[in-house]
Design a protein around this motif. Structure first.
Motif, PDB file in Angstrom:
ATOM      1  N   HIS A 144       6.135   5.123   5.846  1.00  0.00           N
ATOM      2  CA  HIS A 144       5.062   5.687   5.030  1.00  0.00           C
ATOM      3  C   HIS A 144       5.691   6.360   3.819  1.00  0.00           C
ATOM      4  O   HIS A 144       6.603   7.182   3.951  1.00  0.00           O
ATOM      5  CB  HIS A 144       4.223   6.683   5.836  1.00  0.00           C
ATOM      6  N   ARG A 145       5.235   5.961   2.655  1.00  0.00           N
ATOM      7  CA  ARG A 145       5.834   6.400   1.382  1.00  0.00           C
ATOM      8  C   ARG A 145       5.864   7.929   1.250  1.00  0.00           C
ATOM      9  O   ARG A 145       6.851   8.490   0.790  1.00  0.00           O
ATOM     10  CB  ARG A 145       5.049   5.781   0.227  1.00  0.00           C
ATOM     11  N   ASP A 146       4.799   8.623   1.634  1.00  0.00           N
ATOM     12  CA  ASP A 146       4.721  10.072   1.435  1.00  0.00           C
ATOM     13  C   ASP A 146       5.342  10.867   2.577  1.00  0.00           C
ATOM     14  O   ASP A 146       6.095  11.812   2.340  1.00  0.00           O
ATOM     15  CB  ASP A 146       3.265  10.502   1.235  1.00  0.00           C
ATOM     16  N   SER A 147       5.045  10.501   3.810  1.00  0.00           N
ATOM     17  CA  SER A 147       5.515  11.289   4.960  1.00  0.00           C
ATOM     18  C   SER A 147       6.924  10.908   5.401  1.00  0.00           C
ATOM     19  O   SER A 147       7.587  11.697   6.076  1.00  0.00           O
ATOM     20  CB  SER A 147       4.561  11.126   6.142  1.00  0.00           C
ATOM     21  N   GLY A 148       7.359   9.684   5.071  1.00  0.00           N
ATOM     22  CA  GLY A 148       8.667   9.225   5.532  1.00  0.00           C
ATOM     23  C   GLY A 148       8.690   8.833   6.998  1.00  0.00           C
ATOM     24  O   GLY A 148       9.748   8.608   7.572  1.00  0.00           O
ATOM     25  N   GLY A 206       0.829  -1.204   0.000  1.00  0.00           N
ATOM     26  CA  GLY A 206       0.000   0.000   0.000  1.00  0.00           C
ATOM     27  C   GLY A 206       0.861   1.251   0.000  1.00  0.00           C
ATOM     28  O   GLY A 206       1.709   1.433  -0.870  1.00  0.00           O
ATOM     29  N   ASP A 207       0.654   2.100   1.008  1.00  0.00           N
ATOM     30  CA  ASP A 207       1.400   3.355   1.131  1.00  0.00           C
ATOM     31  C   ASP A 207       2.719   3.193   1.872  1.00  0.00           C
ATOM     32  O   ASP A 207       3.328   4.187   2.274  1.00  0.00           O
ATOM     33  CB  ASP A 207       0.549   4.388   1.880  1.00  0.00           C
ATOM     34  N   PHE A 208       3.191   1.951   2.049  1.00  0.00           N
ATOM     35  CA  PHE A 208       4.366   1.700   2.873  1.00  0.00           C
ATOM     36  C   PHE A 208       5.457   0.974   2.094  1.00  0.00           C
ATOM     37  O   PHE A 208       5.172   0.105   1.275  1.00  0.00           O
ATOM     38  CB  PHE A 208       3.974   0.895   4.121  1.00  0.00           C
ATOM     39  N   ILE A 209       6.678   1.351   2.392  1.00  0.00           N
ATOM     40  CA  ILE A 209       7.858   0.682   1.848  1.00  0.00           C
ATOM     41  C   ILE A 209       8.554   0.001   3.022  1.00  0.00           C
ATOM     42  O   ILE A 209       8.803   0.623   4.062  1.00  0.00           O
ATOM     43  CB  ILE A 209       8.833   1.696   1.194  1.00  0.00           C
TER      44      ILE A 209
END
Length: 172
Positions: free
Chosen positions: A68-72, A7-10
């Motif tokens: 979190h991909r966007d917030s880091g 999802g939104d996570f790496i």
């Protein structure tokens, strides 16, 4: 380096540069409720990273950090890793699954999603095999995650020097 996207996570294996983020993730008092009490969150986080780095080097698997991909922001540390906790050969000699989810992500299904990806990767890379998990008795949220991942409780136990009752799970 093994990298998983969920999802939104790496997700990737931890590195020492993750120390500050891990300490911040562990700051809320709620985070320590079901973790062993520690004298220093910095020392505990440092030791967690070193154990994970060693696990990846020696065994080819270990904990991941999930960002979190966007917030880091560091959202979790989770994975499958080798341990010897003194709980007996039926536990100590098996790869152990574990997850620590940042407080702001509790109740959102993140542990199940991340650990499903971890198990899929582990099974594909190392072959499906028995894995174990330990959960403090009374930690209902983690009990539910374990069951969703296909774990079943097979006995209880105590870590050496602890009065905390643990539920020991297995996935075969």
């Amino acid at each position: 380096m093994t990298i998983l996207a969920v999802g939104d996570f790496i997700m990737r294996p931890p590195v020492m540069d993750d120390l500050d983020a891990m300490v911040r993730m562990m700051e809320p008092a709620e985070m320590l409720r079901f973790l062993s009490p520690v004298a220093s969150r910095i020392a505990d986080s440092h030791a967690r990273i070193l154990r994970s780095v060693g696990s990846w080097q020696v065994f080819g698997y270990g904990n991941f950090t999930a960002w979190h991909r966007d917030s880091g922001i560091l959202a979790a540390t989770c994975g499958i890793f080798p341990t010897h906790r003194g709980l007996g050969a039926d536990f100590d000699l098996m790869p152990e699954a574990g997850w620590i989810i940042a407080h702001e992500y509790w109740g959102q299904g993140l542990a199940t999603a991340l650990m499903t990806a971890v198990h899929d990767w582990f099974d594909a890379t190392h072959g499906r095999q028995r894995t174990v998990a330990m959960i403090d008795d009374g930690h209902a949220a983690s009990d539910r995650v374990a069951q969703k991942l296909g774990y079943r409780c097979y006995r209880t136990g105590h870590l050496l020097g602890s009065d905390t009752l643990l539920r020991l799970y297995e996935r075969v």
